[in-house]
Design a protein around this motif. Structure first.
Motif, PDB file in Angstrom:
ATOM      1  N   GLY A   1      -2.716 -28.601  13.991  1.00 41.96           N
ATOM      2  CA  GLY A   1      -2.987 -30.128  13.672  1.00 41.96           C
ATOM      3  C   GLY A   1      -2.425 -30.845  14.584  1.00 41.96           C
ATOM      4  N   ASP A   9      -2.710 -28.984   9.597  1.00 42.77           N
ATOM      5  CA  ASP A   9      -3.794 -28.389   9.106  1.00 42.77           C
ATOM      6  C   ASP A   9      -3.745 -27.002   8.676  1.00 42.77           C
ATOM      7  N   THR A  36      -7.923 -28.861  18.609  1.00 43.04           N
ATOM      8  CA  THR A  36      -8.922 -29.594  17.275  1.00 43.04           C
ATOM      9  C   THR A  36      -7.880 -30.534  16.872  1.00 43.04           C
ATOM     10  N   ALA A  46     -10.410 -34.562   8.650  1.00 43.78           N
ATOM     11  CA  ALA A  46     -11.159 -33.198   8.594  1.00 43.78           C
ATOM     12  C   ALA A  46     -12.364 -33.356   7.700  1.00 43.78           C
ATOM     13  N   HIS A  47     -13.498 -32.786   8.307  1.00 45.79           N
ATOM     14  CA  HIS A  47     -14.962 -32.945   7.935  1.00 45.79           C
ATOM     15  C   HIS A  47     -15.990 -31.910   8.472  1.00 45.79           C
ATOM     16  N   ASP A  48     -16.356 -30.979   7.666  1.00 46.25           N
ATOM     17  CA  ASP A  48     -17.142 -29.993   8.063  1.00 46.25           C
ATOM     18  C   ASP A  48     -18.377 -30.464   8.607  1.00 46.25           C
ATOM     19  N   GLY A  77     -14.598 -29.111  13.042  1.00 42.16           N
ATOM     20  CA  GLY A  77     -14.220 -29.581  11.727  1.00 42.16           C
ATOM     21  C   GLY A  77     -13.281 -30.948  11.356  1.00 42.16           C
ATOM     22  N   PHE A  78     -13.356 -31.627  12.752  1.00 38.64           N
ATOM     23  CA  PHE A  78     -12.498 -33.042  12.678  1.00 38.64           C
ATOM     24  C   PHE A  78     -13.452 -33.790  13.423  1.00 38.64           C
TER      25      PHE A  78
END
Length: 740
Positions: A11, A68, A94, A379-381, A404-405
């Motif tokens: 994270g 995360d 990430t 966070a967003h797929d 994913g981010f």
């Protein structure tokens, strides 16, 4: 019961005091092992009877961290004798470095502690506060990779740095007056003033009415006391533009109707500028002639020290740059560009690696995403491909999606300007160096002439990426809601799929499949962009008749000028068609004599909102039509009602306020009806709202009330600006979802 293992925490764990936090918990629980930074991870090898309790505690993170995931892996081998922090290593990327945050209360206490080690030192900070993004060069976050590498810590700072019981344990920004950055006071031409205390001298000069440039965390501000506000506006060439103030909370409470929720945000580590309603809408009109004023608290040690010696109740604080241009960060630029604006310059010798303007928030809706709030990580797929969204042309920022981010940069500005366009490319390079994405997709605005569009195409060709154009208002809706919905996008301008200028749009569907089902009436902009600067042109473009000509003649328009305007409209020469909500508000402001010339972005609509503030509106009839497959709100009929009422009340100030309030209210009712009707036809319950006009509280509140009355839900993304600061994020969302 587990007694040992490798704990991997992912994270935002860089620059948040995570390693010293882990060290302290290990010391507390008798855990032995190691902790190490690795990109966007913290890797912990831990051994001890209280391993499970230790793992649960470190999983909670520090105040500034964002966790995360926490993964525990088995580990073998003998137990070490102690717990230690070991050198950083490469790892996943990430996460990201957190935004710059305000100096914490503990450090402020240190600064004002008599005979303390940090007494009077402006750059005091610890693991919980201070600069982060503005000083980082590369990850992992260690001093040698920041602007602090030029300031080797003294023995006393080193002692605190290695002390696990000190909150400056492994604080990469640790510094004191003996070893850290230093302040210098200069004349406007760059000559160094040989004085013992630059801060006290700065406060004295400010109280005497001088205008100063002050170098902060992310760039320079221009500062003066309130009595000098009009002179500052004159020198900046912004006679009408509202200015923000910096003050202690008791002063802000006296001036404004700040709510508990707004106060919490104002006092948060982000310490943004809060646009607040004044108690008296006419108060401090020399600072802001609106019913609102931007307010911020002192958020650095330097600010607190200046205020400690200042007699005046507040300071004007405005970014030291031309609107739309990047914030100035270095001394040479201040001297070359602002030597006639400021009398003195207070600067320091720590590099600003990444410039960062102040964030701005109103009613806890983000207007400008910057210091304290950005880089913004969500966070967003959106799939496995890395995506770059290069943003719009005005109020731009950029967003990178990876693993994913989405990571959105701080505010950049108007990329029409060469300097700001260079800042756009610089920001993309900086974020790319931190995140190391293998960009496969580049999303850009649909407008073919934008510099950002050209840049996207050139970059895509260079790296072999796919380009995806995204219509401006559809990007707004993509940023607001990814579920099936009706989307309301109300703003100034955006290039439409039909080649005309949009700005008052209703969509239905689900990203990336949105259909335009309704919009405001297409009207004419005589002179194109000239109509945005002189909104009386907009008025005539909508109501090109004798009555409007009489109004313009009474205001000094010459017969030749009116003839040219009339010919432009009748022959459609150099005249653009638009559905823009902002331009309709401009026309109303011009008609009512509230704003006849725009001198800053959004001025006519903002002054119209202020004129209408607190006044009960009248209910006016609404008129609708249809064009091909779209329903249309007839805005010219609303403007005709406005003109008729104005003709009967031209000299009555209170009547004009009522007309202004009613125009906004009924325009919002009409927009809401278009959306509600579309939702009922399609069976949707979510209505998403985005666009810069949504900041208008009366318009937003009216739409919200109409939607609620029909049992539907209004969706607003509060993580991003409602204006164009959400576009690059929306472009990434659109591109990612279109590739799935």
């Amino acid at each position: 019961m587990e007694r040992q293992g490798r704990i991997i925490i992912r994270g935002i764990v860089q620059g948040v005091g995570f390693r010293p936090f882990v060290y302290a918990k290990a010391h507390e629980l008798g855990i032995v092992g190691t902790v190490q930074n690795a990109g966007s991870e913290v890797r912990i090898n831990a051994y001890g009877d209280k391993f499970e309790k230790f793992r649960d505690l470190v999983a909670d993170g520090t105040p500034l961290s964002v966790i995360d995931s926490v993964e525990t892996l088995p580990i073998q081998g003998p137990w070490p004798d102690s717990f230690s922090i070991i050198p950083s290593a490469e790892g996943s990327l990430t996460g990201l470095i957190p935004p710059d945050v305000a100096t914490c209360d503990d450090c402020i206490e240190d600064i004002f502690r008599i005979s303390g080690r940090y007494e009077g030192y402006f750059a005091t900070s610890c693991v919980n506060c201070g600069p982060r993004y503005s000083i980082i060069r590369t990850l992992p976050y260690d001093r040698e990779r920041t602007a602090m590498d030029e300031f080797p810590p003294c023995n006393e700072c080193t002692t605190e740095y290695v002390d696990p019981l000190c909150r400056r344990h492994h604080a990469q920004t640790i510094a004191c007056n003996s070893c850290g950055p230093q302040l210098t006071l200069l004349t406007s031409t760059g000559e160094i003033l040989q004085i013992q205390d630059p801060i006290k001298e700065t406060s004295k000069l400010l109280d005497q009415g001088e205008i100063l440039a002050i170098r902060g965390i992310g760039g320079f501000h221009i500062a003066c006391i309130g009595d000098v506000a009009e002179e500052l506006k004159k020198r900046l060439g912004r006679p009408e533009q509202p200015l923000a103030i910096m003050a202690h909370l008791d002063v802000i409470r006296k001036l404004t109707d700040i709510s508990n929720e707004e106060e919490i945000t104002l006092r948060s580590p982000a310490a943004p500028i809060m646009v607040l309603d004044k108690k008296d809408p006419t108060a401090i009109s020399h600072v802001s002639n609106l019913h609102t004023v931007g307010c911020m608290l002192p958020y650095t040690g330097l600010h607190h020290l200046i205020f400690a010696a200042l007699k005046s109740p507040f300071l004007i604080m405005t970014s030291a740059n031309v609107p739309g241009y990047p914030m100035i960060t270095d001394q040479e630029q201040i001297v070359s560009r602002l030597s006639k604006t400021v009398g003195y310059i207070l600067t320091h010798n720590r590099d600003i690696v990444n410039r960062c303007d102040d964030s701005v928030i109103r009613k806890n809706l983000i207007i400008r995403l910057s210091r304290g709030l950005a880089p913004r990580r969500v966070a967003h797929d959106l799939g496995n491909e890395a995506i770059l969204g290069v943003g719009p042309e005005l109020n731009a920022n950029v967003t990178i999606y990876r693993d994913g981010f989405t990571i959105t940069s701080p505010h950049i500005g108007n990329v029409r300007n060469p300097a700001t366009f260079a800042y756009l490319t610089e920001t993309i390079e900086r974020l790319s160096s931190l995140l190391k994405p293998n960009i496969k997709v580049i999303a850009h605005d649909l407008h073919p002439q934008f510099l950002s569009t050209r840049f996207a195409k050139e970059m895509a060709e260079d790296i072999g990426a796919t380009i995806i154009p995204v219509q401006h208002h559809m990007a707004h809706i993509a940023a607001a809601c990814q579920d099936p919905c009706v989307g309301i996008a109300i703003d100034g301008v955006g290039y439409g799929t039909d080649g005309t200028v949009w700005g008052g749009e209703i969509f239905t569907g689900e990203v990336p499949h949105l259909s335009r089902v309704a919009h405001l009436q297409p009207v004419l902009m005589p002179g194109g962009d000239l109509a945005t600067k002189f909104p009386e042109r907009m008025l005539y473009g909508i109501l090109p008749d004798e009555q409007t000509e009489q109004i313009l003649t009474s205001r000094g328009w010459s017969e030749p000028d009116l003839k040219i305007l009339s010919q432009q409209v009748s022959k459609r020469f150099n005249t653009v068609q638009t559905t823009s909500t902002g331009r309709i508000l401009d026309a109303a402001a011009a008609l009512l004599g509230i704003c006849r010339q725009k001198t800053y972005d959004g001025e006519p609509a903002m002054k119209l909102e202020s004129a209408a503030w607190g006044v009960k509106p009248e209910l006016w009839p609404l008129s609708f039509g249809k064009d091909q497959d779209s329903r249309i709100l007839d805005t010219s009929s609303l403007l005709m009602i406005t003109r008729d009422k104005y003709a009967r009340s031209e000299s009555d100030a209170s009547a004009i306020q009522t007309i202004a309030s009613s125009f906004q209210f009924n325009l919002a009712r009409g927009i809401a009806k278009l959306a509600i009707d579309a939702a009922e036809e399609e069976g949707y319950t979510n209505i998403a709202l985005s666009g810069g006009v949504s900041y208008n509280e009366a318009i937003r509140r009216t739409i919200a009330e109409e939607v609620k009355t029909q049992g539907m839900k209004l969706v607003i993304n509060r993580e991003y600006p409602l204006g164009d600061g959400c576009i690059s994020y929306g472009q990434c969302v659109w591109a990612g979802m279109s590739r799935q």
